[in-house]
Structure formats: C-alpha cells, structure tokens
Design an enzyme around this catalytic site. Structure first.
Site, short mmCIF file in Angstrom:
data_model
loop_
_atom_site.label_atom_id
_atom_site.label_comp_id
_atom_site.label_asym_id
_atom_site.label_seq_id
_atom_site.Cartn_x
_atom_site.Cartn_y
_atom_site.Cartn_z
N GLU B 226 0.80 -1.16 -0.01
CA GLU B 226 -0.01 -0.06 0.02
C GLU B 226 0.90 1.28 0.00
O GLU B 226 2.18 1.31 0.24
CB GLU B 226 -1.00 -0.11 1.10
CG GLU B 226 -0.37 -0.15 2.52
CD GLU B 226 -1.36 -0.63 3.39
OE1 GLU B 226 -0.92 -1.15 4.76
OE2 GLU B 226 -2.54 -0.32 3.62
N LYS B 228 2.63 4.45 1.28
CA LYS B 228 3.08 4.95 2.52
C LYS B 228 2.80 6.57 2.63
O LYS B 228 3.70 7.27 2.01
CB LYS B 228 4.65 4.80 2.79
CG LYS B 228 5.14 5.22 4.17
CD LYS B 228 6.68 4.99 4.24
CE LYS B 228 7.15 5.29 5.49
NZ LYS B 228 6.29 6.42 6.25
N ARG B 233 1.26 9.34 11.67
CA ARG B 233 0.53 8.09 11.72
C ARG B 233 -0.20 8.27 13.43
O ARG B 233 0.38 9.09 14.13
CB ARG B 233 1.84 7.36 12.26
CG ARG B 233 1.74 5.89 12.45
CD ARG B 233 1.50 5.05 11.13
NE ARG B 233 1.07 3.43 11.78
CZ ARG B 233 2.24 2.76 12.00
NH1 ARG B 233 3.36 3.09 11.76
NH2 ARG B 233 1.73 1.49 12.24
N ARG B 248 1.87 9.35 16.78
CA ARG B 248 2.99 8.27 16.95
C ARG B 248 3.99 8.59 18.09
O ARG B 248 4.43 7.76 18.63
CB ARG B 248 3.73 8.35 15.66
CG ARG B 248 4.75 7.73 14.99
CD ARG B 248 4.93 6.15 15.39
NE ARG B 248 6.13 6.36 16.21
CZ ARG B 248 7.40 6.45 15.51
NH1 ARG B 248 7.39 6.25 13.82
NH2 ARG B 248 8.60 6.43 15.93
N GLU B 276 -3.02 6.88 9.03
CA GLU B 276 -2.62 8.03 8.74
C GLU B 276 -3.40 9.34 8.97
O GLU B 276 -4.10 9.45 8.20
CB GLU B 276 -1.80 8.08 7.46
CG GLU B 276 -0.55 9.12 7.23
CD GLU B 276 0.58 8.41 7.79
OE1 GLU B 276 0.72 7.18 7.97
OE2 GLU B 276 1.58 9.23 7.97
N LYS B 399 9.26 -0.48 4.88
CA LYS B 399 8.90 0.59 4.15
C LYS B 399 9.74 0.94 3.03
O LYS B 399 11.13 0.71 3.10
CB LYS B 399 8.84 2.05 5.25
CG LYS B 399 10.11 2.08 6.06
CD LYS B 399 9.87 3.18 6.76
CE LYS B 399 11.21 3.43 7.76
NZ LYS B 399 11.13 4.39 8.89
#
Ligand SMILES: [Zn+2]
Ligand SMILES: [Zn+2]
Lengths: 328, 529
Positions: B226, B228, B233, B248, B276, B399
C-alpha cells in the site's frame, strides 16, 4: 581612519606606512603595515599574532608624543591587556578614538579612564539597554558556584572565550580555585604577555595529547574555534560555559549545546557607553562597531550630537579560524 | 519561586531530553503538591487567562526606565520575547519577595478582575522584589510561553519517572478535563477524573527500511502493498462512545482534529484502528507542509478548517468491539477493517488504505516512482501473516520510500544572497548531531518559497549569535529536511561524509532540534540501497 595632518592611520584595514593600533584584536591590528605604534603592553601581543619582524614602536599611557605636529597619546580603554584609547590634539582641538573599551573595572586590565575631548569616536557593540553587566565580584561568584557544582558532579569545567582578552579575564576570575589548563593559542599569548612583565595568573598548557586523568575535574579555557575539535571531545566529563556578552540573552545561552552561558564581556554595556560619552563632554560623537544606528539616534535624542560611522570593525572577515569571529 | 526558577534554568540550559526529564522529576520530588499542580497546568496550556495586557506592561516598563518607545521596540526585536525584554530592561530590584508558585498564580488569578491601577501597583511591586531570572518567570506567568522545549511527552515521562505510573495513562490524565481548583496533585496523576480504559492505546507497529532485493522477500502473493502516506501516524481509539486520537509520539491529539472526532462519531461500533492523519482536500492528499499548519494549535479557526481539512487513511485494525486482535494475521485484521468500513457510508475524509494489485515484483518499482505525484512517500510492504508487533521487528513489515535520501538537520549558519536578494538570507548551512554537539553536513540554497525565506531572514536577524562578514551564526533551532542525490564517505569533510546535490525538501516546523539526525544515522544511508 586617517589623520591628514599627522599622516598616520588608526587601526587601518589596508596596508599603510604608519599605523597606530588601539589593541591586539584582529579587527584592529592587521598585518602588513610598514610601521606600527601601539601601547607598551600590546607590543608582545602584536608580535605574537602578526609576526616577529614587525617594526613596532610603543608608548605608555598618558605620555604624549608629537607626530607631524599632532600630539598623540594613549589612555587606558579597559578592554583587553594593552588596549588604548587614542587621543589626538592639534591646534587646541582634541579627538579621541576609543577603539574598543569597557568602563567596568576587572581584575586584570588597566581600568578605563575617560578623556575630555571635542570629538569622540565610540564603539557600540552592546549599544542597547538590554545589555547591562553584573559587577566583577558578582560574575566571579557565579563562576565559582558553577565550578563548585561541576566538581561535586566530577565534571571538568571548560570555559570558552577568545584567546586575547577573554581568556586572561577568565583566568583572573577563577584564579586560585583549582589548576587551570589553557589551549595552546591562549598559552602562547600568555607567554608573550608575561614576557613583557605584565602580571597574569599561572596556568598550564593543555597539550594536544593531554592525559585525561590530569585534567579531570579541573578548569580549562579554550577559544571558540576549538568547540568542535577532537581535542575538545577528549576532555573527560566536560561541562562547557560560553563567556560572551551575547549570553545576556536567554536564547543565545542554548547555543551549541553548551551547559552554561555567562555574560562576561570585554565591551562597555549600555550604562558604560553612556557614562563614558558623558564624561568626555564631547561636542560630537561618532558611533562605530555594532549598534551605530540605534545608539546614535538615542544620543541625538539626549541632545548629544552623534553620527553613524560605517567601519568594518566587528565585521571580521579574516579567513584565520582563530580570529574570524567578532570579539565580544 | 526559587525552586521553579531553578527548574526553568536547569531545563533551558540543556537540549537533552533526558536532562529535562531529570530536572522535572527532581521538582516533582521536592516541590509542594499545589506548586506541582500549577506546573502541570502551565505546561499543558491550562493556565488562567492573562490578567494584564502586554501593552500595559510595556507602558509601565517605559515609564520606569524612561526609554523611548522605538528603543524599547528595538530591544524587543533583538531579544525576541517580551517577558525577557522587560526583565532585562527594568532596573535592579530594591527588595526581595518570596512567594511560592501557587501563591503567585493565586494572586495573578485574582488580579484579572481588578482595576488597572491595582494591577499596576501589583506588577510594579513584584518587579521591584524579584531578580532578573525570577522577574522573567513572573512575566511569563502573567502570559506567554516558556519556550524551553518541554513537550507534553517530556512532562509525562518526568511524572512517570517520579510516580511510577504508566506514561500513557498520565498523558490521558493531564490532557483530560481538569482544573487546579477542583483536583489535588495526587488525584490528577492517579487519573481520578478520567477513565483510562477508554483511551488506552497500543504501541505502534513500526517498519524497517527495505534493505534487500524485492525477490528476496518470497512470493508476491504473500504480501500486501500500500502507499506510505506522508502525514502523521495515528491511532483512533473508540471505546464506550469516547473517541481518543493518539499520535505516533504517544501524545493525545484529539482536540486538534475535530473533523476526525466528528467522522468517527458516526460509527456505532467500538474499535482501535491505526492509520495516517492527512490533509485531504477535494479527494486529494495535500503536502505535509499543509498538514503542518494544523499541528499543535490551541484553537483551530474556521478559516483553517476550511483551508486545510483533515482526513484519515486507515491501515490496520487492532481492536474490534473490545477484542484485542493484534495477534491475528494481517490478512485477517484487514478483513475485519474492511467489514467495519463496509458497514457505514464513509464520510468523504475517511479512507480505507488502497491495496495495490500486482502479480510480480518487477511491477512495483514503477508504481513506487509515481508515489510522489500523489504526495505519498513510497510503498509499505506487509506480510499477510504478520501480527501487529509492539514496536520494530525485522522481516515482515518494510517501508520502501521513493527517495530514501533525506535527513533532518538544523540550520547553524545563514548567509545573505547576492544581487537582488542581498537583503535576504538565502544560503544556509546545516548540521546534524555528533556526540553532544553538532557537525556541519550540507550547504543548501534552493527549495523554499519566497515567503519562507522572508520569514527565515527575519528570524536570522533576531537570532544571530555571531557574524563574520555576510555570514551569521544562528541558534540551532530551525529544523529542515534535506534531500540529496547521493552520499559517500569523504575525508575532506569534517563530518566524514559528502552529500551530492543537497537541497531543502521542507521546513520541519514540527520537529524539535532533539529529533534531528545523528552523524551515525546519516552514515547508515551510505550502505542502504
Ligand atoms: Zn577588541
Ligand atoms: Zn573590535
């Protein structure tokens, strides 16, 4: 600055035949003049910084000499060792060039003496009312407290200040507390100063390969250029204090992750500038070095005739890393 | 106020977070409870409204010192902070006042409703009885920020160190609704006013940067891929009808994003989802720069709500109607997330992360290279069997950023431009952390808007520490993301590395200096692909 009648320059920036030098800082004493005239205590400093073979003549404070009809004399500026205000008198008219000065007495520099004149050329490095220094005794107490705290934490106290002036001033403030080690650039100046008979506190040379055990918990003075050096990093458990007038402002104290910042300056503070100018009783004041616009405007509003003078003092552009930052 | 004054000195002298936590914890250990309560109120923005206008304080200071207004303003612009300017300009104190923090705050609260004459008498008496540092603090207590880099997270970590109470629970306690008047310090930190069970978050599952070839990952059909997204976050925690949003950095940011609270209120189920937080306008994801305008604001204005609307892209589901499902496989969690989202007509700003369809690994590089066009940072690769780990675990979450060559660095020098731009500081030198200090890594010229350059130039004017010619040494405070084309070891550079074509990717107003890269983390980029 050129004196037409006397055919000499004061603290010149380009190479000239006859230069009269107010003090040893790099934005005032430059290399390449044919003949230098400076205060007795500045001679060794100039030779150390600019070269052994300079043609230098010296004068003590308050002993005029006539050059091409102009009476020239030096008067204590209280800025660094050997610093002088330069007084010029011709046909009854007196002009004083302050160089850099500090009115507050300290423990090592010959104290500032105001000189009456018609026209006064003043610096204005700290020409804002937010700059007001503590007394030398109060500063000393602060430094001693800080050292005491560091020693209770087994930390080495490292002071950061320029080699000429600030270093000797710090030496005088922390003398007797513990052993003091100084970086080579300071050590060399100290030797030069001592060789001319000037009394300064005892220090030891911090050699490039110093033994960590020898300096741990002791006191060290280094110039700002050393801040990122490998040698600096080797100092065990260092607590670092930057000593500069700019440290008066809180945000500046956080600079370069230093542990402390002390407003210890070689320049006059706001009250010092104003009292010095009033004491000269000058008819006109020329303002250089720093806050020219602000300070001359303020003087004018106080009915003291003042003008801005654009010079390059303070704007030191030397490539030399040790001297490339303004002395403050 | 001596203890509080010492605390502030101790905090402002260091930029090491641990030292700040240490100093705060010491204060919590030694100060009276009422003072501690006020300290938390002050550092979390829960202080009473300003009782005295700044214009009055300025006027009184000019009256005492006899300084003309223009000189006062000149001083102010050099110092950059009104409370500090006043503290520096006022004459030496003539007496000594010793009140504790809560006594000062109580007096200041009462001052609000008094006449200007009474206010003046009170402030002048305080000024005359406090030394420079205490006077600065007094001015700050009246109003204004301490700007000493104490985030809520730092405060909470210090409280946790002192009390042994879980940091996230403390975060909810101090952020929750409370007032100094109706809660004791003990009650506050024990969280008697909140229901922590309703807000509790899970540790975030983090990914490593991909450090191998794609085909070393195994079969493509075992992976989901998917985008990023380049936002913040966040975890949306919805339990018993309450909604809490965690970032985050484990800060509660619920009040900053009212749109999200509203959107998720429409869900009748309880859940915890990971995703996100993004600025989404007309179905497009905006740049991180835009999102930044919404961060750490006390009040979100209508104008800003319209200009930078916030949305959320859901990646994962951690709790489903009270059941912790983190140990289930990614595939199964994803399925439950889809089921949840299919049950409702989703508001426009709530998205389900799109799974990229691909058959073979060699389709991915091209998809990744297009990520920038839709303001994504690259791709995320997650193994379908992976559970939702606490923190970082190598192997099943990767990532794969478009341009891995970026670092966060702090500006240390600024230089004037030439010609037309000579009135502005346009050329900057940046540094990263090395041991306890900083080391220069790059010089960069381009990448900022004219507006940003103007703003930075003004900042440089106020924050220059030293000057040599056209160059100013500035306080290391402004953080930038620096992008570059390549990196190599270099003996010629003091930092030991050379960057190829460095440029400013963006100004990271959200990042504190403590969070910039270290020279070690920069060197690590040299070996990674
Ligand atoms: Zn000087
Ligand atoms: Zn100078």
């Amino acid at each position: 600055m050129y004196c037409q009648q006397g055919k000499f320059y004061l603290d010149p920036w380009s190479k000239v035949d006859h230069a009269i030098i107010s003090h040893g800082h790099a934005d005032h004493a430059r290399w390449g003049m044919k003949h230098y005239l400076c205060h007795t205590d500045s001679k060794a400093i100039l030779k150390q910084r600019l070269g052994k073979d300079l043609s230098i003549e010296t004068m003590p404070y308050n002993k005029p000499r006539t050059i091409n009809g102009v009476a020239v004399s030096f008067h204590p500026a209280g800025h660094v060792i050997g610093s002088a205000q330069i007084r010029l008198e011709y046909k009854g008219r007196v002009e004083v060039f302050s160089g850099d000065y500090k009115t507050q007495p300290d423990f090592i520099t010959t104290p500032f003496e105001p000189v009456k004149c018609h026209s006064f050329i003043t610096e204005s490095t700290f020409g804002l009312p937010i700059y007001r220094w503590k007394s030398e005794d109060a500063i000393q107490k602060e430094l001693h407290n800080w050292i005491g705290y560091n020693q209770s934490q087994n930390r080495t106290s490292v002071f950061v200040g320029y080699s000429l002036g600030k270093a000797q001033r710090i030496m005088s403030l922390i003398d007797g507390v513990d052993e003091v080690f100084v970086h080579r650039s300071i050590h060399n100046l100290n030797e030069a100063i001592a060789s001319s008979g000037y009394k300064i506190p005892k220090t030891q040379l911090l050699t490039a390969d110093f033994n960590k055990k020898d300096v741990e918990g002791k006191l060290i003075i280094v110039p700002p250029a050393m801040l990122d050096s490998r040698m600096f990093k080797r100092i065990p458990n260092a607590a670092t204090a930057i000593c500069s007038g700019w440290m008066q402002i809180r945000g500046n104290r956080r600079w370069r992750a230093a542990d402390a910042g002390f407003a210890v300056s070689d320049h006059a503070d706001w009250d010092g500038l104003i009292s010095a100018i009033k004491a000269t009783e000058a008819e006109e004041v020329y303002v250089t070095h720093g806050s020219q616009a602000t300070f001359s405007r303020y003087l004018n509003e106080m009915s003291i005739e003042a003008y801005e003078l654009k010079t390059e003092y303070g704007e030191e552009e030397l490539a030399n890393s040790e001297t490339k930052t303004a002395d403050a | 106020m001596k203890a509080f004054s010492n605390l502030i000195s101790a905090i402002e002298i260091t930029n090491k977070t641990n030292a700040k936590i240490e100093a705060l914890a010491h204060y919590f250990k030694t100060a009276p409870d009422k003072d501690k309560l006020w300290l938390i109120a002050i550092f979390t923005g829960k202080r009473p409204p300003r009782p005295v206008k700044t214009t009055l304080m300025k006027e009184w200071c000019m009256e005492i010192t006899g300084l003309p207004e223009w000189l006062f303003l000149e001083s102010y612009s050099t110092v950059g902070d009104l409370g500090e300017t006043l503290a520096l300009l006022l004459p030496e104190p003539t007496g000594q006042l010793d009140l504790s923090l809560h006594e000062w705050m109580t007096e200041l609260k009462a001052l609000k409703s008094k006449s200007d004459d009474d206010k003046k008498a009170f402030v002048l008496e305080a000024w005359a009885g406090l030394d420079q540092q205490e006077r600065l603090i007094f001015n700050k207590l009246i109003g204004g920020s301490f700007r000493i880099g104490v985030s809520k997270k730092t405060l909470v970590n210090a409280l946790a160190k002192y009390s042994g109470i879980d940091a996230n629970r403390l975060m909810h306690s101090i952020i929750g609704k409370w007032s100094v008047d109706d809660l004791s310090f003990e009650a506050l930190i024990k969280g008697q006013h909140i229901n922590y069970d309703n807000s509790k978050l899970y540790p975030f599952c983090l990914a490593y940067a991909l450090d191998k070839e794609l085909d070393e990952l195994g079969e493509p059909e075992d992976w989901i891929v998917e985008q990023k997204w380049d936002g913040i976050r966040g975890q949306i925690v919805k339990r018993n009808g309450e909604i809490h949003i965690w970032s985050r950095g484990e800060e509660l940011v619920t009040s900053q994003f009212p749109e999200l609270v509203e959107a998720f209120s429409g869900f009748s189920n309880d859940f915890v989802i990971d995703g996100e937080i993004l600025a989404i306008k007309d179905n497009n994801v905006l740049l991180f720069n835009d999102l930044q305008k919404r961060l750490n604001r006390k009040n979100v204005t209508k104008k800003l709500l319209a200009e930078v609307p916030i949305g959320f892209c859901a990646y994962d589901m951690l709790e489903d109607d009270g059941d912790d499902i983190r140990e289930q496989s990614m595939q199964s969690r994803r399925h439950q997330l889809e089921t949840l989202f299919n049950r409702y007509t989703l508001p426009n700003n709530i998205k389900l992360s799109h799974l990229i369809a691909f058959k073979s690994w060699n389709e991915l590089p091209e998809i990744r290279s297009n990520s920038r066009q839709i303001n994504s940072e690259g791709l995320m690769l997650k193994h379908k069997n992976s559970s939702y780990h606490s923190g970082r675990k190598k192997g099943d979450w990767w990532k794969w950023k478009v341009d891995p060559m970026t670092i966060d660095a702090v500006m240390i020098y600024a230089q004037r431009g030439s010609g037309r731009r000579s009135s502005k500081y346009t050329d900057y030198t940046f540094a990263v952390k090395k041991d306890d200090g900083l080391v220069t890594v790059a010089k960069a010229y381009s990448g900022l808007t004219d507006k940003e350059i103007t703003e930075i130039s003004q900042w440089v004017g106020k924050n220059a520490i030293e000057r040599f010619g056209p160059v100013r040494t500035v306080k290391p405070e402004l953080v930038f993301e620096i992008a570059f084309e390549g990196i190599a070891f270099s003996k010629r550079h003091k930092s030991g590395v050379a960057l190829r074509f460095p440029r400013i990717a963006r100004w990271r107003r959200d990042k504190p200096v403590e969070d910039i890269d270290t020279i070690e983390s920069v060197k690590q980029l040299i070996t990674s692909p």
